[in-house]
Design an enzyme around this catalytic site. Structure first.
Site, PDB file in Angstrom:
ATOM      1  N   ARG A 292       8.620  26.564  19.378  1.00 55.45           N
ATOM      2  CA  ARG A 292       8.080  26.578  20.660  1.00 55.45           C
ATOM      3  C   ARG A 292       9.177  25.793  21.531  1.00 55.45           C
ATOM      4  O   ARG A 292      10.309  25.358  21.053  1.00 55.45           O
ATOM      5  CB  ARG A 292       7.014  25.740  20.493  1.00 55.45           C
ATOM      6  N   VAL A 295       9.130  19.204  23.992  1.00 54.35           N
ATOM      7  CA  VAL A 295       8.917  18.129  25.381  1.00 54.35           C
ATOM      8  C   VAL A 295      10.137  17.715  26.004  1.00 54.35           C
ATOM      9  O   VAL A 295      10.402  17.620  27.229  1.00 54.35           O
ATOM     10  CB  VAL A 295       8.422  16.754  24.558  1.00 54.35           C
ATOM     11  N   ARG A 336      10.401   9.067  27.748  1.00 57.98           N
ATOM     12  CA  ARG A 336       9.027   9.211  27.656  1.00 57.98           C
ATOM     13  C   ARG A 336       7.990   8.164  28.262  1.00 57.98           C
ATOM     14  O   ARG A 336       8.220   7.087  27.660  1.00 57.98           O
ATOM     15  CB  ARG A 336       8.420   9.829  26.286  1.00 57.98           C
TER      16      ARG A 336
END
Ligand code: ADP
Length: 447
Positions: A292, A295, A336
């Protein structure tokens, strides 16, 4: 090309996908839970459908409700983002049965790579180096102890269905084995509904270096360079960068070739990530593949000047890629920013953001879905923003990141910004001298 994409996700990644769709002239549908009705992805999409109450199982993980939204809105493709249903083979299969394109690999590819043991087996057959360990699932403690003796301590127990660092235990000596076994299995069962576990040699003080790959429907696979994700806390990534300060040109060629081989071995279609552990001698081992978008994808976008979501949508629509691999031209780093209190064990700190100012200026990118007045719901992941900086060199990139962090103001809730500020000033970090163990012994308050 697709006419309308439904985004089966929330938060910053849903917004990120909407932005690219707009640039490509594709209409978008947002789905949302009642906890997210004030979210920007709901406001910025062309259409929005409420799919249920806050618990994920009743909304973002609820396949029948998402398919109903597809039906109502007539979307011809679904972008799953990351997390939620993005690596759910059953969901990809349901999409195929409905005749709506799942933007990502086929359910068979997801199934092959989602189960870590099957993935390791596939890599061994493709000639990609893997961490030594058990052949397949362990039947019982006794078998585990026997294998651990053979490969030598330390070893790590891992859940075959694992993710997010769950179901993993490091074992330094035999006396700890049984306890670790029981707790890893219980955690795996609770988190994934699958308590299948296996063991591997624990690679001491490794780097986590992953390669971004892309494959088209004709079997062409290319790599888009590496990201270093060694700055982790409890196996969860906090900072990612590209290029890796540990990389050499020679190693990049070798690892890039292995990553391409890994993708080719399953005729991979879509964007994906091949994760490796690299030891201090620069031996590298396949760890797992994420099927996929990740992030940390913006780090790659910034160093090679490439819109990964756009390319992901293009290959899903059947457009072929050239097969050329890309190498970093700049240095990029991502911090993050989570709604967590870094001085109290990174305890989640959801709530209302009373004031918000995100960093700006040359070489600074902020991917976020929050704003002043937004309430961070307690039900979902605590990440509220990704701060990405790019510059000519790593040194300049860290200096820029420090400056950008000082400008990043969030009031009302606690965030991980102060942790990142400390990290950017740490001499070992600045020197590129770190491994995945770097934060293990950090005294976060006084570092
Ligand atoms: P998850 O899917 O739960 O994120 P991974 O397999 O990606 O699990 O591993 C997460 C992290 O755990 C890695 O980045 C690394 O720091 C550590 N890790 C996993 N396997 C090993 C190993 N064999 N030796 C040392 N560290 C490991």
């Amino acid at each position: 090309m697709f006419k309308k994409i439904l985004i089966a996700n929330r938060g910053e990644i849903a917004l990120r996908i909407i932005r690219t769709c707009k640039e490509m002239g594709i209409k978008t549908v947002a789905v949302y839970s009642t906890a997210d009705k004030e979210s920007l992805h709901v406001r910025f999409a062309d259409e929005a459908v409420c799919i249920g109450p806050p618990p994920s199982k009743d909304s973002y993980l609820n396949i029948p409700r998402i398919m109903a939204a597809v039906e109502i809105t007539n979307a011809d493709a679904i972008h799953p983002g990351y997390g939620f249903l993005s690596e759910n083979a059953n969901f990809a299969e349901v999409c195929a049965a409905y005749g709506v394109k799942f933007i990502g690999p086929t359910s068979l590819m997801i199934a092959k790579m989602g189960d870590k043991i099957t993935a390791k087996d596939t890599m061994i057959k493709a000639g990609v180096p893997v961490v030594p360990g058990s052949d397949g699932l362990l039947q019982d403690v006794k078998e585990g102890i026997g294998i651990a003796k053979d490969i030598g301590y330390p070893v790590i127990i891992k859940a075959t269905a694992g993710g997010g660092g769950k179901g993993m235990r490091i074992i330094w000596e035999e006396s700890e084995f049984e306890n670790a076994w029981d707790s890893a299995r219980a955690e795996a069962k609770a988190s994934f509904g699958n308590d299948g576990i296996y063991i591997e040699k624990y690679v001491e003080e490794p780097r986590h270096i992953e390669f971004q790959i892309i494959g088209d429907q004709k079997g062409t696979v290319a790599h888009l360079s590496e990201r270093d994700c060694s700055i982790q806390r409890r196996h969860q990534k906090l900072v990612e960068e590209s290029p890796s300060p540990f990389m050499t040109e020679e190693l990049r060629i070798k690892m890039g070739e292995a990553a391409i081989k890994a993708g080719q071995s399953i005729n991979y279609e879509g964007v994906g990530t091949i994760e490796f552990l690299v030891d201090k001698y620069r031996n590298f081992y396949f760890m797992e593949m994420n099927t996929r978008i990740q992030v940390e994808h913006p780090v790659t976008e910034e160093v090679i000047d490439y819109d990964l979501i756009k390319e992901q949508i293009k290959v899903a629509a059947g457009i072929e890629i050239s097969g050329k691999s890309y190498f970093p031209k700049l240095h990029a780093m991502e911090c993050r920013i989570n709604a967590e209190d870094p001085w109290h064990d990174f305890r989640p700190n959801p709530g209302k953001i009373t004031s918000f100012h995100s960093s700006k200026g040359h070489g600074v990118r902020v991917d976020t879905h929050v704003y002043a007045g937004y309430t961070v719901p307690p039900q979902y992941d605590s990440m509220i923003a990704k701060l990405i900086c790019k510059a000519q060199t790593r040194d300049e990139c860290i200096t820029k990141m420090s400056r950008a962090l000082d400008e990043f103001i969030v009031e009302g809730i606690k965030t991980t910004v102060p942790f990142h500020q400390k990290l950017m000033k740490n001499q070992d970090f600045r020197d590129g001298n770190f491994t995945t163990a770097f934060l293990n012994n950090w005294d976060f308050k006084n570092a």
